[in-house]
Design an enzyme around this catalytic site. Structure first.
Site, mmCIF file in Angstrom:
data_model
loop_
_atom_site.group_PDB
_atom_site.id
_atom_site.type_symbol
_atom_site.label_atom_id
_atom_site.label_comp_id
_atom_site.label_asym_id
_atom_site.label_seq_id
_atom_site.Cartn_x
_atom_site.Cartn_y
_atom_site.Cartn_z
ATOM 1 C CG PHE A 125 -1.922 1.022 1.313
ATOM 2 C CD1 PHE A 125 -3.183 0.786 0.787
ATOM 3 C CD2 PHE A 125 -1.668 2.263 1.885
ATOM 4 C CE1 PHE A 125 -4.173 1.766 0.838
ATOM 5 C CE2 PHE A 125 -2.650 3.240 1.944
ATOM 6 C CZ PHE A 125 -3.905 2.985 1.419
ATOM 7 N NE ARG A 358 -10.160 -2.607 -2.674
ATOM 8 C CZ ARG A 358 -9.643 -2.038 -1.596
ATOM 9 N NH1 ARG A 358 -8.461 -2.427 -1.139
ATOM 10 N NH2 ARG A 358 -10.262 -1.072 -0.969
HETATM 11 C C1 PLP Z 1 -5.825 1.155 4.464
HETATM 12 C C2 PLP Z 1 -4.336 0.984 4.581
HETATM 13 C C3 PLP Z 1 -3.544 1.989 5.138
HETATM 14 C C4 PLP Z 1 -4.146 3.301 5.521
HETATM 15 O O1 PLP Z 1 -3.315 4.087 6.289
HETATM 16 P P1 PLP Z 1 -3.897 5.396 6.970
HETATM 17 O O2 PLP Z 1 -2.770 6.005 7.654
HETATM 18 O O3 PLP Z 1 -5.029 4.963 7.869
HETATM 19 O O4 PLP Z 1 -4.472 6.252 5.891
HETATM 20 C C5 PLP Z 1 -2.187 1.735 5.288
HETATM 21 N N1 PLP Z 1 -1.646 0.558 4.922
HETATM 22 C C6 PLP Z 1 -2.395 -0.427 4.362
HETATM 23 C C7 PLP Z 1 -1.761 -1.715 3.990
HETATM 24 C C8 PLP Z 1 -3.762 -0.236 4.174
HETATM 25 O O5 PLP Z 1 -4.495 -1.184 3.617
#
Ligand code: PLP
Length: 382
Positions: A125, A358
């Site tokens: 991510f 998704r």
């Molecule tokens: C949803 C998600 C995030 C989101 O991070 P935030 O700081 O809450 O915006 C981070 N890492 C992964 C793997 C996610 O799926």
């Protein structure tokens, strides 16, 4: 034929009764709980009380009398069993992005200075990669893309892996990768955003060093609800947070100019917690009373199996149970436009660039008839 199968599967589902705990519409199939979990019905009344009484009437007294001050560790203790952790190891606060930073810098600070690489899964991510890149620069290391399962070498200080890939729904082998990292002398940071509340994680059992995760996805904590940070008990005394704040001080109200870290997971706190979000999360966790994560996982796999059987588009989510999270991602030409039409027809999933539809399956409130309806509407559109 399959309609009777969906009905039979729903009738045999021991988690089916949990659906009534959530605010949902009968004419909408909600398959986006991996982005924002649904609202548990009792949360609005709890929040009305928090706002009108705890804030409105008790005001400053609530930090003590309403348990606001200790909420981060108290709520951490409620999340801990869901991810296989002991009490006193998990603290809630800040976003996942911020907790990735805390955990990764703390991990690198524990590693031998000669280890100059920070591995981050290549399809992470994005926020994890951005934060890790900065953390690596700050600690004088190099960020190196890592394909989960590849060998880990003697130059590795820490490994950051998403337990479930947000785009494909692929579940990575946490026990094996953690063991391989330890074998190589490296520390692990697991991002559980798409596994916490969806499947057993076993943080303690697999000796994971650090973990972070979202609470607004499968844990239904509400939009932007604070994330959690797990610190393995034997790392707590040496956890050197890159964000020491007065809330992580051993004596926060001593107001001393020098920093003495608190013991335990509390060391992972930073500043004043966002109480409203935090208490909405705490209330939402009531839906887990009497629910086992094993039962959630069994239903999740049955749901995604069933959906995969019904759809004709190519799945990028692995077929093997051991490699599948709680979502199904389908490759589709013009996926953005198709998702808009699906949503207009009452089937809510989401679209990820460039060509992925998704669908998240939250076992506490998604049923087999929902999966069937989603597949039927999709079939009409493609
Ligand atoms: C949803 C998600 C995030 C989101 O991070 P935030 O700081 O809450 O915006 C981070 N890492 C992964 C793997 C996610 O799926």
């Amino acid at each position: 034929m399959s309609e009777t199968r969906a009905a039979a599967l729903d009738a045999a589902d021991e988690l089916a009764k949990c659906r009534e705990l959530f605010t949902l519409d009968d004419d909408v199939v909600y398959l986006d709980g991996n982005s924002l979990g649904a609202l548990p019905k009792h949360v609005p009344a709890r929040m009305a009380d928090v706002i009108a009484r705890e804030w409105g009437q008790l005001r400053i007294r609530s930090w003590d009398e309403s348990g606001w001050w200790t909420a981060p560790e108290r709520i951490g203790d409620r999340i801990a069993p869901i991810v296989g952790a002991a009490a006193g190891t998990t603290v809630v606060g800040d976003s996942t992005s911020v907790n990735v930073f805390k955990a990764l810098v703390a991990a690198v600070r524990l590693a031998d200075p000669s280890r100059d690489e920070v591995l981050v899964d290549a399809t992470t991510f994005p926020t994890d990669g951005y934060v890790a890149g900065s953390a690596a620069r700050m600690t004088g290391r190099r960020m190196v893309p890592y394909t989960p399962g590849d060998p880990i070498g003697p130059r590795t200080a820490a490994v950051l892996v998403n337990h479930v890939d947000y785009r494909t729904g692929r579940l990575h082998d946490l026990p094996a990768i953690t063991a391989a990292a330890h074998e190589a002398g490296a520390l692990t940071v697991w991002d559980l955003c798409h596994s916490a509340g969806a499947l057993p994680v076993g943080l303690a059992e697999h000796e994971v060093d650090f973990a972070v995760g979202c609470t607004y996805k499968y844990l239904n904590g509400g939009p932007g609800s604070p994330a959690f940070l797990y610190i393995r008990p034997d790392h707590q005394a040496s956890f050197d947070s890159p964000l020491p704040g007065w809330n992580s001080h051993a004596d926060p109200f001593g107001m001393t100019p020098d920093f003495t870290p608190a013991d335990g997971a509390v060391r992972g706190r930073v500043g004043t917690p966002d109480i409203l979000s935090m208490l909405a999360l705490e209330a939402s966790l009531d839906v887990w009373d009497g629910v086992s994560i094993e039962a959630v996982r069994a239903k999740s796999l049955a749901l995604t199996d069933f959906f995969l059987e019904l759809v004709t588009l190519e799945s990028v989510t692995p077929a093997a149970h051991a490699e599948r999270g709680s979502q199904v991602s389908l490759r589709c030409a013009d996926a953005g436009a198709v998702m808009k039409k699906l949503i207009a027809r009452g089937v809510v999933g989401d679209f990820r660039q460039p060509d992925i539809l998704r669908f998240g399956f939250t076992p506490l409130y998604v049923g087999f008839a929902d999966a069937e309806r989603a597949a039927a509407v999709l079939a009409e559109l493609v």
